[in-house]
Design a protein around this motif. Structure first.
Motif, PDB file in Angstrom:
ATOM      1  N   ARG A  68       3.589  -6.712   9.295  1.00  0.00           N
ATOM      2  CA  ARG A  68       3.157  -6.286   7.953  1.00  0.00           C
ATOM      3  C   ARG A  68       4.192  -5.302   7.420  1.00  0.00           C
ATOM      4  O   ARG A  68       4.520  -4.321   8.088  1.00  0.00           O
ATOM      5  N   MET A  69       4.705  -5.570   6.234  1.00  0.00           N
ATOM      6  CA  MET A  69       5.687  -4.664   5.654  1.00  0.00           C
ATOM      7  C   MET A  69       5.574  -4.677   4.138  1.00  0.00           C
ATOM      8  O   MET A  69       5.006  -5.607   3.563  1.00  0.00           O
ATOM      9  N   SER A  70       6.098  -3.630   3.530  1.00  0.00           N
ATOM     10  CA  SER A  70       6.011  -3.465   2.085  1.00  0.00           C
ATOM     11  C   SER A  70       7.296  -2.869   1.538  1.00  0.00           C
ATOM     12  O   SER A  70       7.899  -2.014   2.182  1.00  0.00           O
ATOM     13  N   PRO A  71       7.678  -3.285   0.314  1.00  0.00           N
ATOM     14  CA  PRO A  71       8.753  -2.580  -0.364  1.00  0.00           C
ATOM     15  C   PRO A  71       8.141  -1.452  -1.200  1.00  0.00           C
ATOM     16  O   PRO A  71       7.168  -1.660  -1.915  1.00  0.00           O
ATOM     17  N   TYR A  72       8.671  -0.277  -1.052  1.00  0.00           N
ATOM     18  CA  TYR A  72       8.189   0.872  -1.812  1.00  0.00           C
ATOM     19  C   TYR A  72       9.220   1.256  -2.853  1.00  0.00           C
ATOM     20  O   TYR A  72      10.417   1.302  -2.572  1.00  0.00           O
ATOM     21  N   ASN A  73       8.753   1.551  -4.060  1.00  0.00           N
ATOM     22  CA  ASN A  73       9.585   2.105  -5.111  1.00  0.00           C
ATOM     23  C   ASN A  73       9.725   3.581  -4.781  1.00  0.00           C
ATOM     24  O   ASN A  73       8.747   4.310  -4.747  1.00  0.00           O
ATOM     25  N   VAL A  74      10.939   4.018  -4.483  1.00  0.00           N
ATOM     26  CA  VAL A  74      11.170   5.394  -4.059  1.00  0.00           C
ATOM     27  C   VAL A  74      11.695   6.194  -5.239  1.00  0.00           C
ATOM     28  O   VAL A  74      12.829   6.007  -5.674  1.00  0.00           O
ATOM     29  N   THR A  75      10.855   7.065  -5.783  1.00  0.00           N
ATOM     30  CA  THR A  75      11.228   7.918  -6.899  1.00  0.00           C
ATOM     31  C   THR A  75      10.999   9.357  -6.490  1.00  0.00           C
ATOM     32  O   THR A  75       9.865   9.828  -6.466  1.00  0.00           O
ATOM     33  N   GLY A  76      12.068  10.050  -6.135  1.00  0.00           N
ATOM     34  CA  GLY A  76      11.934  11.423  -5.647  1.00  0.00           C
ATOM     35  C   GLY A  76      11.127  11.440  -4.363  1.00  0.00           C
ATOM     36  O   GLY A  76      11.424  10.730  -3.419  1.00  0.00           O
ATOM     37  N   ALA A  77      10.088  12.252  -4.322  1.00  0.00           N
ATOM     38  CA  ALA A  77       9.232  12.346  -3.140  1.00  0.00           C
ATOM     39  C   ALA A  77       8.073  11.348  -3.207  1.00  0.00           C
ATOM     40  O   ALA A  77       7.271  11.262  -2.293  1.00  0.00           O
ATOM     41  N   LYS A  78       7.983  10.593  -4.291  1.00  0.00           N
ATOM     42  CA  LYS A  78       6.881   9.677  -4.521  1.00  0.00           C
ATOM     43  C   LYS A  78       7.241   8.260  -4.059  1.00  0.00           C
ATOM     44  O   LYS A  78       8.320   7.764  -4.340  1.00  0.00           O
ATOM     45  N   LYS A  79       6.336   7.618  -3.316  1.00  0.00           N
ATOM     46  CA  LYS A  79       6.510   6.235  -2.871  1.00  0.00           C
ATOM     47  C   LYS A  79       5.383   5.394  -3.463  1.00  0.00           C
ATOM     48  O   LYS A  79       4.219   5.687  -3.260  1.00  0.00           O
ATOM     49  N   ILE A  80       5.766   4.341  -4.192  1.00  0.00           N
ATOM     50  CA  ILE A  80       4.783   3.445  -4.792  1.00  0.00           C
ATOM     51  C   ILE A  80       4.952   2.068  -4.161  1.00  0.00           C
ATOM     52  O   ILE A  80       6.034   1.481  -4.206  1.00  0.00           O
ATOM     53  N   GLU A  81       3.886   1.551  -3.554  1.00  0.00           N
ATOM     54  CA  GLU A  81       3.940   0.231  -2.932  1.00  0.00           C
ATOM     55  C   GLU A  81       4.052  -0.835  -4.022  1.00  0.00           C
ATOM     56  O   GLU A  81       3.211  -0.905  -4.916  1.00  0.00           O
ATOM     57  N   ALA A  82       5.109  -1.649  -3.964  1.00  0.00           N
ATOM     58  CA  ALA A  82       5.358  -2.661  -4.980  1.00  0.00           C
ATOM     59  C   ALA A  82       4.878  -4.049  -4.561  1.00  0.00           C
ATOM     60  O   ALA A  82       4.644  -4.908  -5.402  1.00  0.00           O
ATOM     61  N   ALA A  83       4.764  -4.274  -3.261  1.00  0.00           N
ATOM     62  CA  ALA A  83       4.330  -5.568  -2.737  1.00  0.00           C
ATOM     63  C   ALA A  83       3.911  -5.379  -1.284  1.00  0.00           C
ATOM     64  O   ALA A  83       4.075  -4.297  -0.712  1.00  0.00           O
ATOM     65  N   ARG A  84       3.379  -6.454  -0.695  1.00  0.00           N
ATOM     66  CA  ARG A  84       3.004  -6.405   0.723  1.00  0.00           C
ATOM     67  C   ARG A  84       3.175  -7.797   1.315  1.00  0.00           C
ATOM     68  O   ARG A  84       2.741  -8.790   0.743  1.00  0.00           O
ATOM     69  N   TYR A  85       3.827  -7.856   2.487  1.00  0.00           N
ATOM     70  CA  TYR A  85       4.021  -9.102   3.219  1.00  0.00           C
ATOM     71  C   TYR A  85       3.270  -9.007   4.535  1.00  0.00           C
ATOM     72  O   TYR A  85       3.314  -7.982   5.215  1.00  0.00           O
ATOM     73  N   GLY A  86       2.580 -10.073   4.897  1.00  0.00           N
ATOM     74  CA  GLY A  86       1.913 -10.148   6.190  1.00  0.00           C
ATOM     75  C   GLY A  86       2.167 -11.507   6.810  1.00  0.00           C
ATOM     76  O   GLY A  86       1.903 -12.532   6.179  1.00  0.00           O
ATOM     77  N   SER A  87       2.706 -11.527   8.023  1.00  0.00           N
ATOM     78  CA  SER A  87       2.986 -12.816   8.670  1.00  0.00           C
ATOM     79  C   SER A  87       1.697 -13.398   9.230  1.00  0.00           C
ATOM     80  O   SER A  87       0.781 -12.675   9.605  1.00  0.00           O
ATOM     81  N   GLU A  88       1.652 -14.703   9.286  1.00  0.00           N
ATOM     82  CA  GLU A  88       0.472 -15.385   9.816  1.00  0.00           C
ATOM     83  C   GLU A  88       0.288 -15.109  11.294  1.00  0.00           C
ATOM     84  O   GLU A  88      -0.830 -15.006  11.785  1.00  0.00           O
ATOM     85  N   SER A  89       1.408 -14.969  12.021  1.00  0.00           N
ATOM     86  CA  SER A  89       1.327 -14.776  13.470  1.00  0.00           C
ATOM     87  C   SER A  89       1.076 -13.318  13.860  1.00  0.00           C
ATOM     88  O   SER A  89       0.750 -13.036  15.001  1.00  0.00           O
TER      89      SER A  89
END
Length: 127
Positions: A68-89
């Motif tokens: 499970r992983m996500s790309p975060y929009n990194v703006t200063g000290a703030k992290k905003i989750e932009a998406a989420r990937y989860g593998s079937e396995s």
């Protein structure tokens, strides 16, 4: 007539560089710059890229949650989750669901960078 949406070069094709380059046509609505998907640092298990002057970092959900992983929009000290990937396995493999917030990141950009990250296994591989 088919038009190319992007071009991918780097670790997907050549295992030696450690960086995947994703380029888009000159007047693309998806991205205006070449994306470089690369390890954020040697100490972190994360990959980063910059899209239209905004830095994103793909990070695993945890040390033993590499499926499970996500790309975060990194703006200063703030992290905003932009998406989420989860593998079937549940492991760090291709084949799973990708959910994204369209107002945070372009659909093609997140799909291509997700594929690039999954092909750069060493940065996330948990022995």
């Amino acid at each position: 007539m088919l038009k190319a949406l992007s071009s991918v070069n780097g670790i997907l094709l050549l295992w030696t560089t450690g960086v995947t380059y994703i380029t888009f046509p000159k007047h693309s609505t998806h991205c205006t710059n070449t994306l470089e998907v690369k390890p954020l640092s040697v100490a972190r298990r994360a990959q980063s890229f910059v899209n239209d002057s905004v830095t994103y970092a793909w990070e695993a959900a945890g040390r033993f949650k590499s499926g499970r992983m996500s790309p975060y929009n990194v703006t200063g000290a703030k992290k905003i989750e932009a998406a989420r990937y989860g593998s079937e396995s549940g492991g760090f493999t291709v084949g799973g669901s990708l959910v994204l917030v369209a107002k945070e990141v372009d659909e093609l950009v997140v799909s291509l960078t997700c594929m690039a990250v999954l092909n750069q296994r060493d940065a996330f591989y948990m022995p």
